[in-house]
Write an enzyme that holds these catalytic residues in place. Structure first.
Site, PDB file in Angstrom:
ATOM      1  N   LYS A  16       0.846  -1.210   0.000  1.00 20.02           N
ATOM      2  CA  LYS A  16       0.000   0.000   0.000  1.00 20.02           C
ATOM      3  C   LYS A  16       0.875   1.251   0.000  1.00 20.02           C
ATOM      4  O   LYS A  16       0.632   2.176  -0.782  1.00 20.02           O
ATOM      5  CB  LYS A  16      -0.876   0.011   1.253  1.00 20.02           C
ATOM      6  N   ASN A  17       1.915   1.263   0.816  1.00 16.12           N
ATOM      7  CA  ASN A  17       2.706   2.487   0.971  1.00 16.12           C
ATOM      8  C   ASN A  17       3.712   2.698  -0.147  1.00 16.12           C
ATOM      9  O   ASN A  17       4.428   3.695  -0.153  1.00 16.12           O
ATOM     10  CB  ASN A  17       3.380   2.501   2.351  1.00 16.12           C
ATOM     11  N   CYS A  69      -5.360  12.005  12.316  1.00 21.49           N
ATOM     12  CA  CYS A  69      -6.005  10.699  12.149  1.00 21.49           C
ATOM     13  C   CYS A  69      -5.956   9.992  13.500  1.00 21.49           C
ATOM     14  O   CYS A  69      -5.594  10.567  14.525  1.00 21.49           O
ATOM     15  CB  CYS A  69      -5.290   9.885  11.066  1.00 21.49           C
ATOM     16  N   ARG A  78      -1.095  14.810  12.701  1.00 22.65           N
ATOM     17  CA  ARG A  78      -0.194  14.410  11.613  1.00 22.65           C
ATOM     18  C   ARG A  78       0.296  15.693  10.924  1.00 22.65           C
ATOM     19  O   ARG A  78      -0.222  16.113   9.912  1.00 22.65           O
ATOM     20  CB  ARG A  78      -0.918  13.498  10.626  1.00 22.65           C
ATOM     21  N   ASP A 131       4.620   0.661  12.093  1.00 12.63           N
ATOM     22  CA  ASP A 131       3.417   0.004  11.576  1.00 12.63           C
ATOM     23  C   ASP A 131       3.304  -1.441  12.044  1.00 12.63           C
ATOM     24  O   ASP A 131       2.232  -2.033  11.935  1.00 12.63           O
ATOM     25  CB  ASP A 131       3.384   0.045  10.043  1.00 12.63           C
ATOM     26  N   ARG A 133      -8.488  -0.766   4.523  1.00 12.00           N
ATOM     27  CA  ARG A 133      -7.581   0.263   3.985  1.00 12.00           C
ATOM     28  C   ARG A 133      -6.238  -0.352   3.607  1.00 12.00           C
ATOM     29  O   ARG A 133      -5.547   0.152   2.725  1.00 12.00           O
ATOM     30  CB  ARG A 133      -7.345   1.372   5.025  1.00 12.00           C
TER      31      ARG A 133
HETATM   32  C1  EPZ Z   1       4.162   6.991   6.316  1.00 18.28           C
HETATM   33  O1  EPZ Z   1       3.370   7.998   6.886  1.00 18.28           O
HETATM   34  C2  EPZ Z   1       3.277   5.759   6.226  1.00 18.28           C
HETATM   35  N1  EPZ Z   1       2.120   6.044   5.381  1.00 18.28           N
HETATM   36  C3  EPZ Z   1       2.810   5.363   7.625  1.00 18.28           C
HETATM   37  O2  EPZ Z   1       2.074   4.150   7.492  1.00 18.28           O
HETATM   38  C4  EPZ Z   1       4.029   5.092   8.493  1.00 18.28           C
HETATM   39  O3  EPZ Z   1       3.603   4.808   9.808  1.00 18.28           O
HETATM   40  C5  EPZ Z   1       4.937   6.331   8.501  1.00 18.28           C
HETATM   41  O4  EPZ Z   1       5.292   6.680   7.152  1.00 18.28           O
HETATM   42  C6  EPZ Z   1       6.220   6.098   9.274  1.00 18.28           C
HETATM   43  O5  EPZ Z   1       6.903   5.009   8.731  1.00 18.28           O
HETATM   44  C7  EPZ Z   1       2.250   5.990   4.041  1.00 18.28           C
HETATM   45  O6  EPZ Z   1       3.320   5.720   3.514  1.00 18.28           O
HETATM   46  C8  EPZ Z   1       1.018   6.262   3.246  1.00 18.28           C
HETATM   47  P1  EPZ Z   1       6.158  10.407   8.365  1.00 18.28           P
HETATM   48  P2  EPZ Z   1       3.905   9.536   6.897  1.00 18.28           P
HETATM   49  O7  EPZ Z   1       5.978  11.707   7.652  1.00 18.28           O
HETATM   50  O8  EPZ Z   1       4.658   9.813   5.666  1.00 18.28           O
HETATM   51  C9  EPZ Z   1       6.323  13.620  11.854  1.00 18.28           C
HETATM   52  C10 EPZ Z   1       0.238   2.709   7.728  1.00 18.28           C
HETATM   53  O9  EPZ Z   1      -0.160   2.111   8.738  1.00 18.28           O
HETATM   54  N2  EPZ Z   1       6.172  14.656  10.821  1.00 18.28           N
HETATM   55  O10 EPZ Z   1       7.376   9.600   8.099  1.00 18.28           O
HETATM   56  O11 EPZ Z   1       2.748  10.418   7.221  1.00 18.28           O
HETATM   57  C11 EPZ Z   1       5.069  12.776  12.028  1.00 18.28           C
HETATM   58  O12 EPZ Z   1       4.144  13.422  12.890  1.00 18.28           O
HETATM   59  C12 EPZ Z   1       0.669   4.161   7.826  1.00 18.28           C
HETATM   60  O13 EPZ Z   1       0.378   2.181   6.601  1.00 18.28           O
HETATM   61  C13 EPZ Z   1       6.262  15.993  11.183  1.00 18.28           C
HETATM   62  O14 EPZ Z   1       6.442  16.333  12.348  1.00 18.28           O
HETATM   63  O15 EPZ Z   1       4.885   9.491   8.140  1.00 18.28           O
HETATM   64  C14 EPZ Z   1       5.605  11.504  12.629  1.00 18.28           C
HETATM   65  O16 EPZ Z   1       5.781  11.696  14.023  1.00 18.28           O
HETATM   66  C15 EPZ Z   1       0.380   4.753   9.194  1.00 18.28           C
HETATM   67  N3  EPZ Z   1       6.131  16.945  10.215  1.00 18.28           N
HETATM   68  C16 EPZ Z   1       6.997  11.372  11.979  1.00 18.28           C
HETATM   69  O17 EPZ Z   1       7.298  12.675  11.451  1.00 18.28           O
HETATM   70  C17 EPZ Z   1       5.918  16.617   8.902  1.00 18.28           C
HETATM   71  O18 EPZ Z   1       5.816  17.538   8.057  1.00 18.28           O
HETATM   72  C18 EPZ Z   1       7.061  10.362  10.840  1.00 18.28           C
HETATM   73  O19 EPZ Z   1       6.023  10.698   9.950  1.00 18.28           O
HETATM   74  C19 EPZ Z   1       5.812  15.247   8.554  1.00 18.28           C
HETATM   75  C20 EPZ Z   1       5.959  14.292   9.522  1.00 18.28           C
END
Ligand code: EPZ
Length: 418
Positions: free
Chosen positions: A22-23, A116, A121, A305, A396
């Protein structure tokens, strides 16, 4: 409301092939917007998040069709740069379209992605990075109004190796004049795969998998064919299920090199693993031993995850494991539901201490994608019957989960309530 009716304690055995990730498919579908032509993606799972992303591409004027597990996208003539609110709200990761829209259309309008179930997020890194390339992004009345016809490559430092921000930057930088260097980039396998797809399209991108990625923008991009890699988190889910229930299962279609942290955890918890490049056989007696500490971290650390799923498998075992969830603020919502099955889990802030003991069936409700999957894993290993609700979360990220588990010998049935 639909629910799974599960009778626990069946050992699991057999073989299954994991569906596409998915990702991976979500950002790669956004990337097809960059190509003025037709792209064909193989091994795309039938998931609600994928359907939503297909609808977004259609709203932008692309032709999109599904033929089994193959998706065909024609982005020859996009007609809009606006993503409707209802689609943005259904899936916050659609923010990755912002970079693609700026790159292809020079503009983009979408609503601010909500938080979410995992807590807030933020997208500050997405916005600051795109602005650094020259995009003008206004935030007004919950909308993001972006203009950026003349993006210029820059050196960008990410203070957090955000997966989404890295992907957004890679897509936007393809449309920027000059070279963009991302320092502190995410290193996930899904980032590597996005680079592969962009390179196939004719983009000059390199470094994915390391913390420094470089993109030389301005090249015309064409349609491609690509086979989506197997989903490493779905694979981890099936492995945790057989680890918790006991049995002998071979999971294939996934690169085991990308599953190191999870496979190491399962081995330390007492499972016997035999690994090939694209498959892993797991044998388990069904009672996992605690492994003292699991800290979630960006790749190649233990994937956030897989935290809930691994916790569920350990809950019904023996011994103690301390989890530390370092990626998200609210990713222990499955703990209360596991406790209804008799799990002994003490949470304090980012830490959750699991003391394994026999689980019993219960009525439990999933509140997020991986938390709901964790409840299924726990119910499969519990004594007695369980009902698991919240299946819309599961749909999902898991294609026909109950069929796959039944194929391994699980007693699980989908009960549809009108
Ligand atoms: C991706 O989400 C995945 N989703 C998530 O999988 C996964 O948990 C996550 O990466 C971490 O591996 C998809 O790929 C669609 P991040 P993403 O930006 O990109 C903070 C699932 O279950 N952050 O790497 O949204 C954020 O709050 C989903 O399949 C900021 O602070 O994750 C988090 O604490 C859930 N500012 C950390 O970084 C920003 O601008 C990592 O988030 C962006 C992120």
């Amino acid at each position: 409301m639909d629910f799974y009716q599960i009778k626990g304690k069946n050992p699991l055995s057999g073989m299954l092939t994991v569906h596409g990730a998915k990702n991976s498919v979500l950002p790669i579908l956004a990337a097809t917007l960059l190509a003025s032509g037709q792209s064909t993606l193989y091994n795309c799972p039938e998931l609600t998040d994928v359907s939503i992303t297909m609808d977004i591409l259609r709203e932008l004027g692309c032709q999109v069709r599904r033929e089994g597990s193959t998706l065909v996208v024609d982005a020859s003539q996009p007609t809009s740069a606006q993503i409707p609110h209802h689609l943005m709200q259904e899936m916050r990761s659609s923010i990755v379209f912002l970079g693609a829209l700026l790159s292809r259309m020079g503009e983009g309008q979408l609503s601010y992605p909500g938080g979410c179930e995992l807590g807030p997020r933020p997208i500050d890194l997405h916005l600051s990075s795109l602005r650094a390339l020259g995009a003008e992004i206004k935030e007004q009345q919950g909308m993001l109004i972006a203009k950026g016809g003349n993006l210029v490559g820059k050196d960008i430092f990410l203070s957090i190796p955000s997966v989404g921000a890295t992907q957004n930057l890679m897509l936007a930088a393809c449309g920027a004049v000059g070279t963009t260097t991302i320092v502190g980039a995410a290193k996930e396998p899904e980032i590597i795969e996005l680079q592969t797809v962009l390179q196939k399209m004719g983009a000059k991108v390199w470094g994915a998998g390391s913390s420094v990625i470089q993109i030389e923008g301005g090249y015309p991009l064409h349609g491609i064919e690509h086979h989506i890699q197997g989903d490493r988190i779905v694979a981890a889910t099936y492995l945790c299920a057989v680890a918790a229930c006991g049995g002998d299962v071979t999971v294939q279609g996934v690169s085991t090199q990308y599953m190191g942290a999870v496979l190491d955890g399962l081995e330390r918890a007492g499972c016997h693993l035999q690994m090939g490049q694209k498959q892993v056989r797991l044998q388990s007696g069904g009672k996992l031993q605690g492994i003292s500490m699991v800290r979630t971290a960006p790749y190649p650390g233990f994937p956030t995850d897989a935290q809930a799923i691994f916790m569920a498998a350990l809950s019904g075992g023996t011994g103690t494991t301390m989890f530390e969830e370092n990626l998200f603020d609210s990713r222990y919502r499955h703990v209360d539901e596991l406790s209804r099955m008799g799990a002994n889990i003490q949470v304090s802030g980012r830490v959750a201490v699991v003391t394994g003991r026999e689980l019993h069936g219960a009525q439990v409700n999933g509140t997020d994608l991986r938390g709901a999957a964790a409840l299924v894993v726990a119910a499969l290993s519990a004594q007695g019957e369980s009902q698991v609700t919240g299946l819309h979360h599961i749909r999902r990220g898991y294609e026909r989960l109950e069929q796959a588990l039944r194929g391994l010998g699980a007693s699980i049935a989908l009960v549809q309530r009108t």
